[in-house]
Scaffold this motif. Structure first.
Motif, PDB file in Angstrom:
ATOM      1  N   LEU A  23       0.826  -1.207   0.000  1.00  0.00           N
ATOM      2  CA  LEU A  23       0.000   0.000   0.000  1.00  0.00           C
ATOM      3  C   LEU A  23       0.865   1.264   0.000  1.00  0.00           C
ATOM      4  N   TYR A  24       1.995   1.192   0.679  1.00  0.00           N
ATOM      5  CA  TYR A  24       2.948   2.308   0.699  1.00  0.00           C
ATOM      6  C   TYR A  24       3.362   2.688  -0.724  1.00  0.00           C
ATOM      7  N   ILE A  25       3.566   1.680  -1.560  1.00  0.00           N
ATOM      8  CA  ILE A  25       4.008   1.928  -2.934  1.00  0.00           C
ATOM      9  C   ILE A  25       3.010   2.799  -3.689  1.00  0.00           C
ATOM     10  N   PHE A  26       1.727   2.637  -3.378  1.00  0.00           N
ATOM     11  CA  PHE A  26       0.713   3.391  -4.112  1.00  0.00           C
ATOM     12  C   PHE A  26       0.659   4.865  -3.710  1.00  0.00           C
ATOM     13  N   SER A  27       1.410   5.255  -2.696  1.00  0.00           N
ATOM     14  CA  SER A  27       1.595   6.685  -2.419  1.00  0.00           C
ATOM     15  C   SER A  27       2.960   7.151  -2.922  1.00  0.00           C
ATOM     16  N   TYR A  28       3.907   6.232  -3.005  1.00  0.00           N
ATOM     17  CA  TYR A  28       5.247   6.541  -3.523  1.00  0.00           C
ATOM     18  C   TYR A  28       5.168   6.893  -5.011  1.00  0.00           C
ATOM     19  N   ILE A  29       4.350   6.162  -5.763  1.00  0.00           N
ATOM     20  CA  ILE A  29       4.271   6.384  -7.213  1.00  0.00           C
ATOM     21  C   ILE A  29       3.781   7.792  -7.553  1.00  0.00           C
ATOM     22  N   ASP A  58      -0.919 -17.293  -0.171  1.00  0.00           N
ATOM     23  CA  ASP A  58      -2.243 -17.535  -0.750  1.00  0.00           C
ATOM     24  C   ASP A  58      -3.091 -16.268  -0.682  1.00  0.00           C
ATOM     25  N   TRP A  59      -2.455 -15.164  -1.057  1.00  0.00           N
ATOM     26  CA  TRP A  59      -3.066 -13.839  -0.937  1.00  0.00           C
ATOM     27  C   TRP A  59      -4.179 -13.642  -1.947  1.00  0.00           C
ATOM     28  N   LYS A  60      -5.279 -13.105  -1.483  1.00  0.00           N
ATOM     29  CA  LYS A  60      -6.380 -12.703  -2.355  1.00  0.00           C
ATOM     30  C   LYS A  60      -6.496 -11.188  -2.277  1.00  0.00           C
ATOM     31  N   GLU A  61      -6.397 -10.551  -3.415  1.00  0.00           N
ATOM     32  CA  GLU A  61      -6.362  -9.090  -3.444  1.00  0.00           C
ATOM     33  C   GLU A  61      -7.654  -8.486  -2.917  1.00  0.00           C
ATOM     34  N   GLY A  62      -7.506  -7.397  -2.189  1.00  0.00           N
ATOM     35  CA  GLY A  62      -8.669  -6.683  -1.668  1.00  0.00           C
ATOM     36  C   GLY A  62      -8.802  -6.860  -0.168  1.00  0.00           C
ATOM     37  N   GLY A  63      -9.344  -5.851   0.465  1.00  0.00           N
ATOM     38  CA  GLY A  63      -9.601  -5.954   1.896  1.00  0.00           C
ATOM     39  C   GLY A  63      -8.576  -5.273   2.770  1.00  0.00           C
ATOM     40  N   GLU A  64      -7.359  -5.027   2.235  1.00  0.00           N
ATOM     41  CA  GLU A  64      -6.346  -4.374   3.064  1.00  0.00           C
ATOM     42  C   GLU A  64      -6.621  -2.872   3.150  1.00  0.00           C
ATOM     43  N   THR A  65      -6.439  -2.343   4.316  1.00  0.00           N
ATOM     44  CA  THR A  65      -6.538  -0.898   4.504  1.00  0.00           C
ATOM     45  C   THR A  65      -5.253  -0.403   5.146  1.00  0.00           C
ATOM     46  N   ALA A  66      -4.917   0.822   4.860  1.00  0.00           N
ATOM     47  CA  ALA A  66      -3.682   1.393   5.390  1.00  0.00           C
ATOM     48  C   ALA A  66      -3.797   1.603   6.898  1.00  0.00           C
ATOM     49  N   THR A  67      -2.774   1.185   7.616  1.00  0.00           N
ATOM     50  CA  THR A  67      -2.703   1.453   9.044  1.00  0.00           C
ATOM     51  C   THR A  67      -2.349   2.919   9.261  1.00  0.00           C
ATOM     52  N   LYS A  68      -2.439   3.370  10.493  1.00  0.00           N
ATOM     53  CA  LYS A  68      -2.073   4.763  10.772  1.00  0.00           C
ATOM     54  C   LYS A  68      -0.597   5.008  10.470  1.00  0.00           C
ATOM     55  N   GLU A  69       0.227   3.959  10.616  1.00  0.00           N
ATOM     56  CA  GLU A  69       1.651   4.100  10.315  1.00  0.00           C
ATOM     57  C   GLU A  69       1.869   4.266   8.811  1.00  0.00           C
ATOM     58  N   ARG A 116      -0.401   5.440   6.783  1.00  0.00           N
ATOM     59  CA  ARG A 116      -0.980   6.750   6.458  1.00  0.00           C
ATOM     60  C   ARG A 116      -0.001   7.877   6.778  1.00  0.00           C
ATOM     61  N   ALA A 117       0.853   7.663   7.777  1.00  0.00           N
ATOM     62  CA  ALA A 117       1.869   8.675   8.089  1.00  0.00           C
ATOM     63  C   ALA A 117       2.812   8.852   6.908  1.00  0.00           C
ATOM     64  N   TYR A 118       3.172   7.751   6.269  1.00  0.00           N
ATOM     65  CA  TYR A 118       4.004   7.841   5.069  1.00  0.00           C
ATOM     66  C   TYR A 118       3.231   8.488   3.922  1.00  0.00           C
ATOM     67  N   GLN A 119       1.976   8.116   3.771  1.00  0.00           N
ATOM     68  CA  GLN A 119       1.156   8.710   2.713  1.00  0.00           C
ATOM     69  C   GLN A 119       1.069  10.225   2.884  1.00  0.00           C
ATOM     70  N   ASP A 120       0.874  10.659   4.118  1.00  0.00           N
ATOM     71  CA  ASP A 120       0.797  12.095   4.399  1.00  0.00           C
ATOM     72  C   ASP A 120       2.133  12.782   4.132  1.00  0.00           C
ATOM     73  N   MET A 121       3.220  12.104   4.496  1.00  0.00           N
ATOM     74  CA  MET A 121       4.545  12.682   4.271  1.00  0.00           C
ATOM     75  C   MET A 121       4.806  12.872   2.783  1.00  0.00           C
ATOM     76  N   PHE A 122       4.494  11.849   1.980  1.00  0.00           N
ATOM     77  CA  PHE A 122       4.703  11.950   0.536  1.00  0.00           C
ATOM     78  C   PHE A 122       3.820  13.039  -0.072  1.00  0.00           C
TER      79      PHE A 122
END
Length: 236
Positions: free
Chosen positions: A49-55, A108-119, A121-127
């Motif tokens: 999820l971090y990558i999707f704010s880095y891009i 055995d990962w199935k895409e979907g359902g993950e949400t960003a933690t507050k940690e 989100r801190a990176y998302q806000d920084m970027f």
């Protein structure tokens, strides 16, 4: 005496916070193959999820560059900065695929359902802040160098425990893929290149100036985000 380089200044500015960000107990467990599976999974899904704010951050930084059109552009600082951002995007695109391959193959990962933690989100806000139109390329480059420098040193710390890895655990994805990804020569050279560009951009920025202080603030923000981004584990 020559003025201190910005990268040197930042590394000396908050040494304890830098150590906390890059020598987290999670990394020791990763390096010794004692990391619980659910903790590795938690980190993988959040780093994805971090990558999707880095891009978009890198896209914003590229939009700020003035790319020379002459054939001699390779020597220009503007081109070298743009080239660095392009390389960052290329690297992170590959890492996104790497994460998703690991998640599917090993969890055995199935895409979907993950949400960003507050940690996360801190990176998302920084970027978002460092890449905002009101911020300079220098501030954005500080954010980029800070994140990549932390990752380099963090994973080198994990690699330092390789002699403690049992033979039967050496084929684990941590040791075959993840740790090598951020400790290889190519990644270290990339981080050095970012640091050199950052110092060159900051060459005429007076220490203590508004721009200099903003870089210090971004550095502190990244260190806090990085320390807290590693999942909490019991001390080994």
């Amino acid at each position: 005496m020559a003025p201190k380089k910005l990268t040197e200044h930042l590394l000396a500015h908050s040494p304890d916070a830098f150590t906390s960000a890059t020598r987290h107990p999670w990394l020791r467990l990763a390096g010794t193959s004692q990391l619980p599976t659910d903790s590795l999974l938690a980190w993988l899904t959040q780093d994805r999820l971090y990558i999707f704010s880095y891009i978009p951050f890198m896209g914003n930084m590229l939009s700020k560059t003035s790319i020379p059109t002459t054939s001699s552009r390779i020597k220009c600082l503007e081109w070298r900065v743009a080239d660095c951002f392009i390389n960052a995007l290329t690297n992170v695109r590959r890492e996104l695929g790497m994460f998703e391959d690991i998640l599917r193959e090993h969890f055995d990962w199935k895409e979907g359902g993950e949400t960003a933690t507050k940690e996360t989100r801190a990176y998302q806000d920084m970027f978002a802040g460092a890449g905002a139109p009101s911020q300079s390329i220098l501030v954005g480059m500080t954010a980029l160098w800070a994140t990549e420098k932390c990752y380099l040193e963090a994973w080198k710390y994990a690699l330092g425990f390789k002699e403690e890895v049992p033979e039967e655990k050496k084929s684990h994805v941590l040791h075959t893929t993840l740790i090598p990804n951020w400790t290889c020569d190519e990644f270290e050279e990339f981080v050095i290149c970012i640091g050199d560009l950052l110092d060159e951009l900051a060459d005429d920025i007076p220490e203590g100036s508004r721009e200099w202080v903003k870089c210090e603030e971004v550095w502190q923000q990244v260190l806090w985000a990085e320390e807290n981004f590693w999942p909490k584990v019991s001390n080994p």
